[in-house]
Design a protein around this motif. Sequence first.
Motif, short mmCIF file in Angstrom:
data_model
loop_
_atom_site.label_atom_id
_atom_site.label_comp_id
_atom_site.label_asym_id
_atom_site.label_seq_id
_atom_site.Cartn_x
_atom_site.Cartn_y
_atom_site.Cartn_z
N ASN A 110 -4.03 -15.43 1.48
CA ASN A 110 -2.71 -15.35 2.26
C ASN A 110 -1.44 -14.92 1.28
OD1 ASN A 110 -0.91 -15.40 4.58
ND2 ASN A 110 -0.55 -17.59 4.04
N LEU A 111 -1.60 -13.65 0.43
CA LEU A 111 -0.59 -13.32 -0.15
C LEU A 111 -0.26 -11.67 0.31
CD1 LEU A 111 -2.11 -14.22 -3.76
CD2 LEU A 111 -0.37 -15.42 -2.54
N ALA A 112 0.93 -11.39 0.04
CA ALA A 112 1.39 -10.04 0.48
C ALA A 112 1.56 -9.30 -0.78
CB ALA A 112 2.43 -10.19 1.32
N MET A 113 1.24 -7.92 -0.73
CA MET A 113 1.35 -7.40 -1.97
C MET A 113 1.96 -5.92 -1.91
SD MET A 113 -1.30 -6.63 -4.93
CE MET A 113 -1.03 -5.28 -6.17
N ALA A 133 3.20 -14.87 4.29
CA ALA A 133 2.59 -15.11 3.23
C ALA A 133 2.77 -16.31 2.39
CB ALA A 133 2.23 -13.67 2.50
N ASP A 134 2.10 -16.65 1.48
CA ASP A 134 2.37 -17.77 0.65
C ASP A 134 3.39 -17.14 -0.47
OD1 ASP A 134 1.40 -19.62 1.94
OD2 ASP A 134 -0.52 -19.80 0.90
N ASP A 184 -4.17 -7.42 3.30
CA ASP A 184 -3.38 -7.53 4.56
C ASP A 184 -4.29 -8.54 5.47
OD1 ASP A 184 -1.33 -6.32 4.09
OD2 ASP A 184 -1.91 -4.36 5.11
N GLY A 185 -5.58 -8.80 5.03
CA GLY A 185 -6.56 -9.61 5.71
C GLY A 185 -7.71 -9.04 6.39
#
Lengths: 405, 282
Positions: free
Chosen positions: A77-80, A153-154, B179-180
């Motif tokens: 659950n991270l956004a990059m 996101a965390d 993004d999952g």
Amino acid sequence: MAGIQMKNIVKKYGDGFPAVNDVSIDIADGEFVILVGPSGCGKSTLLRMIVGLEDITSGDMVIGEKRVNDLAPRDRNLAMVFQNYALYPHLTVYENIAFPLRLAGASDADVDAKVREASATLELDEHLDRKPGNLSGGQRQRVAMGRAIVRDADAFLFDEPLSNLDAKLRGQMRTEIARLQKKLGITTVYVTHDQTEAMTLGDRVAVLKRGVLQQLASPRELYENPGNLFVAGFIGSPPMNFLPAEVDGTKVQLPFGTVEIPADRAEKVAGRGLLIAGIRPGAFEDASLVDEAKAPTGSTFRAKVEVVEWLGNETYAYLPFEAPPEVQKQLEQLEKDLDGDQLRTQLVISLDGASRVREGDEAEIWVDTSQMHLFDPATGENLTVDRTRAGRIPELDGPATRTTA
Amino acid sequence: MGNGSALRKAGIAVGALLILVWCLLPVAWIISLSFKSQESITNGSPGFFPADGGFAGWDNYVAAWENDQFRRAIFNSIGISLIATLLSVIVATLAAYAIARLEFKGKKLVLTTALAIAMFPVVSLVGPLFDLWRAIGLYDTWPGLIIPYMSFTLPLAIWTLSAFFREIPWEMEQAAQVDGATSWQAFRKVIVPLAAPGVFTAAILTFFFAWNDFVFGISLTSTEAARPIPASLSFFVGADPFNRPASLLAAGAVIATIPIIVIVLVFQRKIVAGLTSGAVKG
């Protein structure tokens, strides 16, 4: 949202080369931390280990309360935001931003609400139906950010997000990122080699060299109290000047003459023989322009000015000098570490724009010695560092046997 | 400017025209032949346009189409070619993706073997295949043709596609994963759409091979159960085996070309160069 703890993270590649070596960084919830260093220092590798795109050889990566070493990227659950944006060219801007939500199985109404909100924040409303190929660099950058902020996101991870933009846009986007981070209050790790970004964006900055954490401190602490020669040389532009120095009591013998340093600093380096003095260009001034009140905190010397660059509000002057071989060797190594190739030893000083110093003049220069640091030429350690205001310097905290390289 | 560029334009036009005539003359001739009546051809009708009274209208087409064997062959050809293409493209896509993205032992071997198969003379396999297919009951069936078509088109499809996959930046999958997406979702939702031009190129090549094949079609079939159109046309002898119905054959050939043209037109729209532009800063 969550904090990120890195405990003794090591990354070794197949040939046994440690790209990241025993790095521990504690990032608080909501903090903005910058990873900075010259190319090949392992900063991007470290970021990719946080997000899960690289395996961790040893050590613990903890996000929130959970050890994530063995989790796939999608479970962290991270956004990059990638350096080259990595937008999906076959999808519209709208679908690009919606992509993480669609994968999570969100309802259409939910997706729409969130995408509209993100696009409003990033001013992308009028571009939602376009494809990434038709957007400018700055717009693509914003779409990449939209894809990151649209989900809860965390933490945000940025991998040199501005390095592909031109200078003006970079400045704008930098402010934009800072504003967004403050607004969302989300934990952020940001990789860059640009020290303006490092200094302006971060709550704290981690300086890395060949996979080893050199210092973790606020930008001001890094600038005023660098832990070693490398950090001192890396932070600041133009970079800090390094000069050979012989200390005798409170007197320091520099190539341009003798200057006085404060007693507390002199005490720390007593009896050390030949040292490297580090003085920032801004600590110098044209002696004729120094305030009467300020003058006693420093010393003056006379030297021949080789080149003058007048920039309006300030003037850079270049003064060549000769360094003894033991200092010269250390400085050459430092230049190599910093990705530079300085050809000659010279002093760069920043004078007031009003200064009338000309090329070839023998000028009288004043230097604020209270800001001077003294480094051990053999280890590069800063002997005059104020440990209470230097953040964390792992090299000095850990066992004494640990080497710099 | 003026004169030079006008001259160049004229030159390009003339060149293009020459190439067009060179390529399309046989096609045009077949079309012209297909509109002539059988008698006028037997009597000699060398002109491009039918001689007086020699114009047959659509008669040849109607006659060809009303031939049961011919319709059956068209159906066989379409079915076999489409299935072979579909299977070949699916297998090639998966294989090419693995070759482009994974490091594994024997990768070179797979690629060279594939190339070796592509260079193998087709004719030399016909004899053994004939024996084998009869032994295991694949002779004169659809799978009996689909399998050789697949194995001969796979290498080219794999090579084409792996080149396409290599062009797609790694970051695309990584972004999707962050993004999952699962690996499969990343492949299906991001990579395959991006490789679409490659997929369609491979599909066209495979379809051409299967549609145009004559050697396998004539050797591995014996009835209209599986006989494809090129083989079937050679059985188009009409009532008198010494006097082949040339105009009927021409009409059949024209009809057999139509599916290919349709397929190319459909696929060609998908082969848009530069589809990946805008993915990354380039």
